[in-house]
Design an enzyme around this catalytic site. Structure first.
Site, PDB file in Angstrom:
ATOM      1  N   ASN A 113     -75.542   6.739  32.626  1.00 15.18           N
ATOM      2  CA  ASN A 113     -75.323   7.442  31.361  1.00 15.18           C
ATOM      3  C   ASN A 113     -73.829   7.644  31.160  1.00 15.18           C
ATOM      4  O   ASN A 113     -73.079   7.764  32.137  1.00 15.18           O
ATOM      5  CB  ASN A 113     -76.017   8.813  31.419  1.00 15.18           C
ATOM      6  N   HIS A 115     -71.206  10.320  29.254  1.00 18.06           N
ATOM      7  CA  HIS A 115     -71.214  11.676  28.692  1.00 18.06           C
ATOM      8  C   HIS A 115     -69.788  12.052  28.300  1.00 18.06           C
ATOM      9  O   HIS A 115     -68.847  11.825  29.067  1.00 18.06           O
ATOM     10  CB  HIS A 115     -71.765  12.667  29.728  1.00 18.06           C
ATOM     11  N   SER A 142     -67.236  10.734  31.212  1.00 17.11           N
ATOM     12  CA  SER A 142     -67.719  10.401  32.557  1.00 17.11           C
ATOM     13  C   SER A 142     -68.876   9.415  32.454  1.00 17.11           C
ATOM     14  O   SER A 142     -69.691   9.504  31.532  1.00 17.11           O
ATOM     15  CB  SER A 142     -68.262  11.654  33.263  1.00 17.11           C
ATOM     16  N   ASP A 151     -77.432  15.716  32.464  1.00 21.32           N
ATOM     17  CA  ASP A 151     -76.025  15.321  32.577  1.00 21.32           C
ATOM     18  C   ASP A 151     -75.504  15.530  33.996  1.00 21.32           C
ATOM     19  O   ASP A 151     -74.317  15.830  34.211  1.00 21.32           O
ATOM     20  CB  ASP A 151     -75.148  16.062  31.548  1.00 21.32           C
TER      21      ASP A 151
END
Ligand code: GAR
Length: 219
Positions: A113, A115, A142, A151
């Site tokens: 992911n 973020h 990040s 997250d």
């Protein structure tokens, strides 16, 4: 046996604009990323970013949460759809849904992911406004492997972006987003080259334990 030279197969999940997806596709088109996007899946049939995939004749699929009774059932259907493409890596690119533990476990070590904050700071939404209000002088983005924590998960790399006098959430978001595009392509390329891995003990980079995220220079 896996062909070491075959491009890494990606399935990309988006919810909206898709600028990170576009950056990945542009890098592949330009030969800067040894990967292939086999499908783009969205929780919203009207996500504008799906257009970037359609332009390249990449499969696009939409799965509406309203058609499923609960998160687990939705995530199982999503998992079934992703696995049809047998990806080496599942890339969350602005996919704005919380994922159920079973889904995350199924893709352990091959789900990443991006973020818009220097994690662990500012998990969740509205990160740019919160960074300004907190008086932070440096903000950023990040890329991390996804775990069951929102997250959360081991951070592979970050890029730092200075907060300027007079920045609004929008101006800051725009500068961070430009850096996200470079950061995401870079990290996916590292994974494609087998340079970054995750095991029970944590992250490895070029075979060595990575105790702190790699820091990339903003471009
Ligand atoms: C990006 O800024 C990404 O970091 C963020 O959503 C935006 C998607 O933009 N993701 C999150 O906040 C995840 N928690 P895009 O659709 O243009 O790539």
């Amino acid at each position: 046996m896996a062909d070491a030279h075959a491009p890494l197969k990606l399935v990309v999940l988006i919810s909206g604009r898709g600028s990170n997806l576009k950056a990945i596709l542009d890098a592949i088109d330009a030969g800067r990323l040894s990967a292939a996007v086999c499908a783009v899946i969205s929780n919203r049939a009207d996500a504008p970013g799906l257009e970037y995939a359609r332009q390249r004749a990449i499969d696009t699929l939409a799965l509406d949460p309203a058609d499923y009774p609960d998160r687990e059932t939705y995530d199982r259907a999503l998992q079934g759809m992703i696995d049809l493409f047998n990806p080496g890596l599942v890339v969350l690119a602005g996919f704005m849904r919380i994922l159920s533990p079973g889904f995350v476990r199924h893709y352990a070590g091959r789900l990443i992911n991006i973020h818009p904050s220097l994690l662990p700071a500012f998990r969740g939404l509205d990160t740019h406004r919160r960074a300004i209000e907190a008086g932070h002088e440096v903000h950023g983005a990040s890329v991390h492997f996804v775990t069951e924590e929102l997250d959360g998960g081991p951070v592979i790399a970050q890029v730092r972006v200075p907060v300027l006098d007079g920045d609004t959430p929008d101006t800051l978001a725009q500068r961070v987003l430009e850096q996200e595009h470079h950061l995401y392509v870079k990290v996916i390329q590292w994974i494609a080259e087998g340079r970054v891995t995750l095991d029970e003990e944590g992250l490895r980079f070029d075979g060595e334990r990575l105790d702190a995220p790699k820091q990339l220079e903003a471009r």
